[in-house]
Motif scaffolding. Structure first.
Motif, PDB file in Angstrom:
ATOM      1  N   ARG A   1       0.826  -1.211   0.000  1.00 22.39           N
ATOM      2  CA  ARG A   1       0.000   0.000   0.000  1.00 22.39           C
ATOM      3  C   ARG A   1       0.861   1.262   0.000  1.00 22.39           C
TER       4      ARG A   1
ATOM      5  N   TRP B   1      -8.054  -1.710   3.692  1.00 25.04           N
ATOM      6  CA  TRP B   1      -7.387  -0.403   3.675  1.00 25.04           C
ATOM      7  C   TRP B   1      -7.925   0.459   2.536  1.00 25.04           C
TER       8      TRP B   1
ATOM      9  N   PHE C   1      -2.513   2.970   8.044  1.00 26.40           N
ATOM     10  CA  PHE C   1      -3.492   1.971   7.589  1.00 26.40           C
ATOM     11  C   PHE C   1      -4.884   2.330   8.075  1.00 26.40           C
TER      12      PHE C   1
END
Length: 206
Positions: A20, A47, A175
């Protein structure tokens, strides 16, 4: 489109955090980015669902690894970053498809003895796939003796990214916010993930 496949030999490590944050770093740099979540735990998908409306756009798809039957070819992207479950070798056909389409395989490694042993065991499998490979030291505590030892061990395994990601709470906190640290002013890891993206981008172009 370039594709980065992120794999890891041991559970509980920074694989999804790497996916991510790398995707965000590339998106912030102006690339059209997508992520593919093949891990049945779905952390990356969770997420993505938290991302604010004004965050850097990232196209996302969730497809369990066992359901991957063809190479992912989303249109209109500059970069696809793929998250995987830990035991990719349990899905040989699907995993082969993902390795074949990968321009680069990125392996986050924590500097602990269990992770290093797991990485050693996974190396023959990774080398057999014959794809460009980078190892990334992550969740690092810089001044520990174990970190210095891990640097030496990992450098003997293969090409190591010239960036280390320290163990900081800003990463899990990002997150919860649906962000990457490259989107949050004042973080220490944001510039590091941007540097990681620049290194990997150059490696794929070279």
């Amino acid at each position: 489109m370039r594709t980065i496949l992120v794999v890891q030999g041991k559970g509980g490590g920074p694989k999804t955090a790497t996916v991510r944050n790398l995707a965000v770093a590339a998106a912030v740099a102006g690339r059209r980015v997508g992520t593919l979540d093949t891990d049945p735990q779905g952390s990356l998908t969770h997420w993505h669902g938290l991302r604010p409306a004004d965050a850097a756009p990232i196209l996302h798809e969730q497809r369990p690894l066992g359901a991957v039957t063809e190479r992912p070819t989303p249109h209109g992207l500059d970069l696809l970053v793929i998250d995987t479950p830990t035991a990719v070798e349990n899905f040989p056909q699907a995993t082969a498809l993902l390795f074949d389409c990968a321009d680069l395989v990125l392996v986050p490694v924590r500097p602990g003895p269990e992770d290093l042993v797991s990485m050693q065991a996974m190396l023959p499998y990774l080398r057999a796939r014959r794809r460009p490979l980078r190892l990334l030291l992550s969740q690092v505590v810089p001044r520990l003796r174990e970190t210095a030892d891990a640097r030496a061990i990992v450098s003997a395994m293969g090409a190591v990214a010239p960036v280390e990601i320290p163990q900081l709470q800003e990463v899990p906190r990002s997150f919860i916010a649906g962000l990457g640290t490259a989107e949050i002013p004042g973080t220490r890891t944001g510039p590091l993930f941007r540097d990681l993206w620049l290194h990997l981008s150059a490696a794929m172009e070279g």
